[in-house]
Write an enzyme that holds these catalytic residues in place. Structure first.
Site, PDB file in Angstrom:
ATOM      1  N   GLY A 154       0.803  -1.217   0.000  1.00  0.00           N
ATOM      2  CA  GLY A 154       0.000   0.000   0.000  1.00  0.00           C
ATOM      3  C   GLY A 154       0.834   1.264   0.000  1.00  0.00           C
ATOM      4  O   GLY A 154       1.818   1.377   0.718  1.00  0.00           O
ATOM      5  N   GLU A 155       0.424   2.234  -0.818  1.00  0.00           N
ATOM      6  CA  GLU A 155       1.091   3.534  -0.856  1.00  0.00           C
ATOM      7  C   GLU A 155       0.214   4.603  -0.216  1.00  0.00           C
ATOM      8  O   GLU A 155       0.636   5.316   0.680  1.00  0.00           O
ATOM      9  CB  GLU A 155       1.426   3.910  -2.298  1.00  0.00           C
ATOM     10  CG  GLU A 155       2.451   2.969  -2.929  1.00  0.00           C
ATOM     11  CD  GLU A 155       2.704   3.309  -4.380  1.00  0.00           C
ATOM     12  OE1 GLU A 155       2.189   4.342  -4.849  1.00  0.00           O
ATOM     13  OE2 GLU A 155       3.410   2.535  -5.057  1.00  0.00           O
ATOM     14  N   LYS A 156      -1.045   4.671  -0.667  1.00  0.00           N
ATOM     15  CA  LYS A 156      -1.947   5.682  -0.108  1.00  0.00           C
ATOM     16  C   LYS A 156      -2.341   5.335   1.324  1.00  0.00           C
ATOM     17  O   LYS A 156      -2.593   6.207   2.138  1.00  0.00           O
ATOM     18  CB  LYS A 156      -3.199   5.806  -0.975  1.00  0.00           C
ATOM     19  CG  LYS A 156      -2.912   6.357  -2.369  1.00  0.00           C
ATOM     20  CD  LYS A 156      -4.175   6.475  -3.193  1.00  0.00           C
ATOM     21  CE  LYS A 156      -3.868   7.002  -4.592  1.00  0.00           C
ATOM     22  NZ  LYS A 156      -5.076   7.047  -5.431  1.00  0.00           N
ATOM     23  N   LYS A 202      -0.596  -6.278  12.331  1.00  0.00           N
ATOM     24  CA  LYS A 202      -0.679  -5.349  11.209  1.00  0.00           C
ATOM     25  C   LYS A 202      -0.664  -3.929  11.742  1.00  0.00           C
ATOM     26  O   LYS A 202      -1.470  -3.556  12.588  1.00  0.00           O
ATOM     27  CB  LYS A 202      -1.959  -5.591  10.408  1.00  0.00           C
ATOM     28  CG  LYS A 202      -2.052  -4.720   9.154  1.00  0.00           C
ATOM     29  CD  LYS A 202      -3.177  -5.180   8.244  1.00  0.00           C
ATOM     30  CE  LYS A 202      -3.213  -4.359   6.965  1.00  0.00           C
ATOM     31  NZ  LYS A 202      -4.201  -4.846   5.999  1.00  0.00           N
ATOM     32  N   VAL A 246       2.949  -5.801   8.079  1.00  0.00           N
ATOM     33  CA  VAL A 246       2.587  -6.924   8.927  1.00  0.00           C
ATOM     34  C   VAL A 246       3.862  -7.531   9.511  1.00  0.00           C
ATOM     35  O   VAL A 246       4.811  -7.829   8.783  1.00  0.00           O
ATOM     36  CB  VAL A 246       1.795  -8.000   8.146  1.00  0.00           C
ATOM     37  CG1 VAL A 246       1.453  -9.168   9.067  1.00  0.00           C
ATOM     38  CG2 VAL A 246       0.519  -7.398   7.562  1.00  0.00           C
ATOM     39  N   PRO A 275      -0.443   2.966   3.640  1.00  0.00           N
ATOM     40  CA  PRO A 275       0.626   2.005   3.891  1.00  0.00           C
ATOM     41  C   PRO A 275       0.369   1.186   5.147  1.00  0.00           C
ATOM     42  O   PRO A 275      -0.116   1.701   6.143  1.00  0.00           O
ATOM     43  CB  PRO A 275       1.869   2.892   4.058  1.00  0.00           C
ATOM     44  CG  PRO A 275       1.347   4.229   4.447  1.00  0.00           C
ATOM     45  CD  PRO A 275       0.020   4.364   3.767  1.00  0.00           C
ATOM     46  N   ASN A 276       0.660  -0.101   5.079  1.00  0.00           N
ATOM     47  CA  ASN A 276       0.555  -0.945   6.261  1.00  0.00           C
ATOM     48  C   ASN A 276       1.615  -2.026   6.196  1.00  0.00           C
ATOM     49  O   ASN A 276       2.027  -2.448   5.118  1.00  0.00           O
ATOM     50  CB  ASN A 276      -0.842  -1.551   6.386  1.00  0.00           C
ATOM     51  CG  ASN A 276      -1.275  -2.271   5.130  1.00  0.00           C
ATOM     52  OD1 ASN A 276      -0.850  -3.397   4.897  1.00  0.00           O
ATOM     53  ND2 ASN A 276      -2.106  -1.621   4.311  1.00  0.00           N
ATOM     54  N   ASP A 288     -10.172  -6.487  -1.374  1.00  0.00           N
ATOM     55  CA  ASP A 288      -8.959  -6.875  -2.097  1.00  0.00           C
ATOM     56  C   ASP A 288      -8.613  -8.349  -1.904  1.00  0.00           C
ATOM     57  O   ASP A 288      -7.498  -8.692  -1.524  1.00  0.00           O
ATOM     58  CB  ASP A 288      -7.788  -5.984  -1.637  1.00  0.00           C
ATOM     59  CG  ASP A 288      -6.680  -5.925  -2.676  1.00  0.00           C
ATOM     60  OD1 ASP A 288      -6.918  -6.358  -3.812  1.00  0.00           O
ATOM     61  OD2 ASP A 288      -5.583  -5.449  -2.353  1.00  0.00           O
TER      62      ASP A 288
END
Length: 496
Positions: free
Chosen positions: A71-73, A92, A78, A75-76, A186
């Protein structure tokens, strides 16, 4: 042949968590039953964790503990981690920007945390502490479907296992839908995980939005449902579309954009689409059923796609190896109980007990003699009677037999000492416990070790002896807990 959902799944064990049980208004209104709905086995009840718990589990969120980043917009990251009770977890970590309002984050987490099912890598907790927004889930040690399908090293996934994966994920989605959580964000091959037994599980992280704003897809737009591109909304039908893309992955062994796959399906080029690494080891009839299902899932109009019950009904009859364990089909080692390894270096006694080395335990108890009994008995002058002298003589004979490894005689002599009851010795109980172990009497050994703990509640040796007896009784989870308890007591004693 249909496949019962429990044919190839081993129920997870229950464990006690060293965490903060949350009792505020987010708790399920109908108590524990809600948290364990849906055949989730012994998964811990959903709870709030402290930041200290999760820092300790992940070595302060060390980069070495990262298992995925995306993820960019929104971001996460784990991390994998291990709690003090030795349970492995996945953590996460979101940015505060993704969830500025902690209550909104907690509400969303509690909603997902009510779900419990053996087809889901269940959410077991969350943490809102300052700017931190964290989710805690069961850890799945055997990688993702993407790894096994696209980046395999030893062997590709056989056809029967691919059919099992498809059914398990359909069952997970159907359960979530039945429980009022039909939206999955997703869905892709990275969201399908394999547990310690190699059974497929659906990641719970996809049940929760990536951010307050509802950003739901991070994969290439070519795989995104057309209605999401139109209005930015995820619907249950969007989930069916994404399931279709996972079916394509399973069939082809490649990540093929749905538009390309649909052209092949319309042209009846099924064999052209099939994964060449299967080397023809699949049923064309079964493959055709899966292709047809994928085609229905990928329909442009959402209303023309099958629902989750249709998915299960179509895939269940295709299961043809229900009695073969998943780990065997995946080509991974059979899961064994994790070795009992407390976080700090073990003492010689702890090490001997963790290795189940009865000879080493015997040597340590002989050398320690009765120094740990100091302060456990205070005798008056009147108690120094002939009976007392006889009792001490019995103990002395027991000690000689114990030293000489005449364990049955030692049991008899120590029993004479204990039966008089004038003097209580935790060491005698520990020694008799070992004698019972040497004579293959683990039940009696456990009783003696528990008696030693009653006499001397903070004595690590009593806990260590219980750990060995429990392991001999095949109660491995309890043995690990007892071993850790003993190591903790030793740490406290050293710190004084």
């Amino acid at each position: 042949m249909g496949c019962c959902s429990s044919c190839f799944s081993k129920e997870p064990r229950s464990e006690n968590n060293n965490i903060h049980q949350n009792t505020h208004q987010h708790s399920p209104s109908n108590g524990k039953g809600a948290a364990f709905a849906g055949d989730g086995g012994g998964v811990p009840v959903f709870s709030e964790y402290s930041l200290a718990d999760l820092k300790g589990a992940t070595n302060n969120f060390s980069s070495e503990f990262i298992v995925s980043e995306s993820g960019e917009k929104a971001p996460n990251v784990v991390y994998k981690g291990r709690l003090q009770n030795r349970r492995w977890i996945a953590v996460k970590k979101f940015s505060k920007m993704a969830w500025p309002d902690p209550k909104q984050f907690a509400d969303e987490a509690w909603g997902v945390g009510k779900l419990r099912h053996k087809r889901v890598a269940n959410l077991i907790g969350y943490c809102c502490d300052g700017d931190e927004r964290l989710l805690v889930a069961e850890y799945m040690p055997n990688d993702t479907l993407a790894k096994h399908l696209f980046h395999w090293e030893n062997q590709t996934i056989e056809w029967a296992m691919r059919l099992r994966v498809a059914l398990c994920i359909a069952e997970a989605l159907d359960y979530c839908s039945t429980e009022g959580r039909p939206l999955y964000h997703d869905l892709n091959a990275y969201r399908v995980l394999f547990d310690e037994n190699g059974d497929p599980r659906l990641s719970c992280f996809g049940l929760m939005k990536n951010s307050r704003d509802g950003k739901s897809y991070s994969t290439n737009l070519a795989y995104t449902p057309p209605e999401y591109l139109r209005n930015g909304r995820v619907t249950p039908e969007s989930v069916s579309f994404s399931f279709g893309t996972v079916l394509l992955d399973l069939l082809s062994g490649k990540h093929i954009p749905p538009s390309h796959a649909l052209e092949m399906i319309r042209g009846k080029n099924i064999l052209l689409l099939m994964d060449s690494h299967l080397e023809g080891n699949f049923s064309t009839e079964e493959a055709t059923v899966v292709f047809d299902l994928a085609s229905r899932c990928l329909q442009y109009e959402p209303r023309e796609r099958p629902n989750t019950k249709d998915l299960v009904a179509t895939l269940a009859p295709l299961q043809n190896k229900p009695d073969v364990p998943s780990y065997q089909m995946l080509g991974i080692p059979k899961h064994e109980e994790a070795p009992a390894t407390p976080p700090h270096p073990l003492s010689p006694m702890g090490d001997a007990c963790s290795r189940m080395d009865l000879t080493a335990i015997h040597q340590i108890l002989v050398m320690t003699h009765y120094k740990d009994d100091e302060g456990t008995n205070e005798l008056s002058f009147q108690e120094w009677t002939q009976q007392m002298r006889d009792m001490l003589e019995a103990r002395k004979r027991g000690d000689l037999a114990f030293r000489d490894k005449d364990f049955r005689t030692a049991i008899d002599c120590y029993s004479q000492f204990i039966d008089v009851g004038t003097m209580i010795s935790p060491t005698v109980y520990a020694r008799r416990s070992l004698c019972h172990l040497m004579c293959d009497q683990p039940d009696a050994a456990l009783r003696d070790a528990m008696q030693a703990q009653c006499v001397y509640p903070d004595w690590s040796t009593a806990f260590y002896m219980q750990a060995v007896a429990l392991a001999k009784l095949d109660m491995h989870k309890d043995a690990v807990d007892m071993l850790n308890e003993a190591a903790t007591l030793e740490d406290k004693k050293r710190a004084k």
